[in-house]
Design an enzyme around this catalytic site. Sequence first.
Site, short mmCIF file in Angstrom:
data_model
loop_
_atom_site.label_atom_id
_atom_site.label_comp_id
_atom_site.label_asym_id
_atom_site.label_seq_id
_atom_site.Cartn_x
_atom_site.Cartn_y
_atom_site.Cartn_z
N TYR A 100 72.44 80.39 -12.97
CA TYR A 100 73.38 81.18 -13.52
C TYR A 100 74.11 80.73 -14.61
O TYR A 100 74.64 79.69 -14.42
CB TYR A 100 74.08 81.77 -12.10
N GLU A 185 76.30 86.82 -20.31
CA GLU A 185 76.00 86.12 -18.91
C GLU A 185 74.45 86.13 -19.13
O GLU A 185 73.86 87.28 -19.57
CB GLU A 185 76.39 87.34 -17.90
#
Length: 372
Positions: A100, A185
């Site tokens: 992530y 992201e």
Amino acid sequence: MKLYEYMVKNILQNHGIPTPKGYVFSSPEGIEEFVVSIGPAVIKSQILSGGRGKAGGIKFADTPEEAVARAKELFASQLKGSKVNELLVEEKLKIDQEIYLALTIDRAHRQPVLIASKAGGMEIEQVPEELMIKRLIDVTVGVQPYTTREITRRLGVSGEVAEKLSDLLLKLYQIFVTYDAELVEINPLAISGFDVYAADGKMTLDDDASFRFRSDVPHVEEKTELEKKASALGIAYVDLEGEIGVMANGAGITMATLDLIKDQGMNARNFMDAGGGASRKTVAQAMEILLSTQPKSLLINIFGGITRCDEVAQAFIDVKNSMEINIPVVIRLVGTNEEAGIDILRANGIESFRNINDAVTAVVALTEKKGA
Ligand code: GDP
Ligand code: MN
């Protein structure tokens, strides 16, 4: 403004961040030929909300025929309240690890923050805090190689992969700054052998900087059809995914109403801020929009200042007389012309509440829980 995944990936790729080979389709036509050329594929619904995987919006296909079949299903589907108009078809990566990565603004510190975790993927919301690496970025220094080395070390990657990841983080920060992003992201960043790929991408741009958005940034219409309709009436309306339709008069009271509902274990289907001083006709139109979304119940929460309780009560009666309402409706009225409002409702056989907690308790008790 949010960008679609394929737009984000274009930007990432143009800045040297590897993405899987892919192509966007607005109909099943051409998908078969494309999948023949790439082999096993991932078919990804292009909608603006996240969590597509869990909601069934990401499909895998081993053959071109399967890809076409999955694509047809997705084009015919509604995903998290949005129609799927475009699909991103990509080569299916062999993923060894999902990382992530995100850059966003830490409002408390008034600084960008780089967030990374070795537990990337679809369960990121469940990952414990200690597995999330957070590193505030001093904007006068930016992201430097010593920062990226620290992050890759803490992520437990080394060698060639660490070098590629470091390079990617430097580029990601450049993108974050030059595009006026509030969020960039990548989840997951896929590690595949010695390669890294942005397997997913999200970007939210700061609307206050829209006057200087780069020319390669496409305009994205974020409003749903109903949100557009409400905005034409001058009403703030937001589609949500819970059970209870909410109408209130002002941003603060609307947010507080959502919180109280959540506190009692339910969620709003949508909310409408009818603002101060909306006319009886506007309020009636607003209620019709709310009811058209088929909530399980409706809560009207009015603290009348400029808004007059009798106008709201009368608007509700207008709507009730013009259409069949077959869900529970709970009304709370206090403030200007409260007594007149209560009388209007009572004359039509409707009891209303004064206290907001009582009203929320009542509506929750009358509402059938979603998925129950
Ligand atoms: P999201 O659910 O909206 O975040 O959609 P993602 O694009 O992140 O896809 C959800 C999940 O599908 C990812 O976390 C991966 O586990 C998986 N996935 C996506 N693309 C690929 C791929 O190319 N190969 C493999 N093996 N899995 C993928
Ligand atoms: Mn994702």
